[in-house]
Motif scaffolding. Structure first.
Motif, PDB file in Angstrom:
ATOM      1  N   CYS A 193     -18.385  23.533  10.022  1.00 50.68           N
ATOM      2  CA  CYS A 193     -17.684  21.980   9.746  1.00 50.68           C
ATOM      3  C   CYS A 193     -17.939  20.957  11.286  1.00 50.68           C
ATOM      4  CB  CYS A 193     -15.952  22.316  10.162  1.00 50.68           C
ATOM      5  SG  CYS A 193     -14.817  21.526   9.897  1.00 50.68           S
ATOM      6  N   CYS A 210     -13.636  24.702   5.012  1.00 49.82           N
ATOM      7  CA  CYS A 210     -13.148  24.703   6.653  1.00 49.82           C
ATOM      8  C   CYS A 210     -12.186  25.320   6.661  1.00 49.82           C
ATOM      9  CB  CYS A 210     -13.001  24.034   7.093  1.00 49.82           C
ATOM     10  SG  CYS A 210     -12.782  24.407   8.922  1.00 49.82           S
ATOM     11  N   CYS A 256     -14.331  20.605  13.170  1.00 50.96           N
ATOM     12  CA  CYS A 256     -13.698  21.293  14.479  1.00 50.96           C
ATOM     13  C   CYS A 256     -14.639  22.385  14.690  1.00 50.96           C
ATOM     14  CB  CYS A 256     -12.658  21.908  13.466  1.00 50.96           C
ATOM     15  SG  CYS A 256     -12.669  23.268  12.315  1.00 50.96           S
ATOM     16  N   ASN A 303      -9.444  25.594   8.860  1.00 50.10           N
ATOM     17  CA  ASN A 303      -8.572  24.613   8.615  1.00 50.10           C
ATOM     18  C   ASN A 303      -8.655  23.463   8.368  1.00 50.10           C
ATOM     19  OD1 ASN A 303      -9.368  26.124  11.443  1.00 50.10           O
ATOM     20  ND2 ASN A 303     -11.094  25.425  12.005  1.00 50.10           N
ATOM     21  N   HIS A 304      -8.655  23.136   7.315  1.00 57.09           N
ATOM     22  CA  HIS A 304      -8.326  21.716   6.651  1.00 57.09           C
ATOM     23  C   HIS A 304      -7.836  21.384   5.108  1.00 57.09           C
ATOM     24  CE1 HIS A 304     -10.790  20.484  10.369  1.00 57.09           C
ATOM     25  NE2 HIS A 304     -11.364  20.738  10.029  1.00 57.09           N
TER      26      HIS A 304
HETATM   27 ZN   LIG Z   1     -12.895  22.364  10.133  1.00 59.40          ZN
END
Ligand SMILES: [Zn+2]
Length: 151
Positions: free
Chosen positions: A41, A54, A44, A56-57
């Protein structure tokens, strides 16, 4: 990474061929150049293997902010299994062989067989540090990743 991390195999390939498709062809191209790529990614820096979104998003799969990036090729044994039976005739000369789940330093889990003179023996070998070894198959035109224990 030094060239000692390369094995050249001139044995005719008797096993199932790797499944190379549009989602992993860049990974296999990287192996030929002796690079172990992970799917990273750009936002991040989280690494994945194989391709994923990813977490995280909440990205869409294979979103524009993901890219292939070179990993260290180092990790540790997460789990392993010693095989005494061949699941395919192409493996019968290598019995017993050790199939391992490797946790890369970058995070993703990858599975492969181990090579080298040191093999894990019991549960205490979980966590042993390993590094990638590139097994070139010039006749068939592909390279496969193996891992070996490092001290
Ligand atoms: Zn990410």
């Amino acid at each position: 990474m030094s060239e000692s991390n390369v094995i050249v195999s001139n044995e005719p390939w008797q096993k199932p061929l790797p499944n190379i498709d549009k989602d992993n062809e860049e990974f296999y191209e990287g192996l030929k150049k002796h690079k172990f790529l992970v799917w990273r990614c750009k936002t991040c820096g989280a690494s994945y293997w194989p391709k994923a979104y990813c977490i995280n998003h909440e990205n869409e799969p294979f979103a524009a902010n993901m890219e292939w990036a070179e990993s260290s090729g180092r990790g540790k044994i997460f789990a392993f299994n010693r095989h005494h039976m061949a699941f395919h005739p192409g493996f019968k000369d290598e019995i017993p062989y050790v199939y391992a789940l490797i946790e890369l330093d970058e995070g993703p889990l990858v599975s492969s067989t181990l090579v080298g003179s040191t093999m894990p023996k019991d549960v205490y070998d979980v966590g042993q540090k390993v590094e990638v070894v590139y097994e070139d198959h010039p006749a068939e035109g592909f390279t496969l990743p193996r891992f070996r224990i490092v001290d």
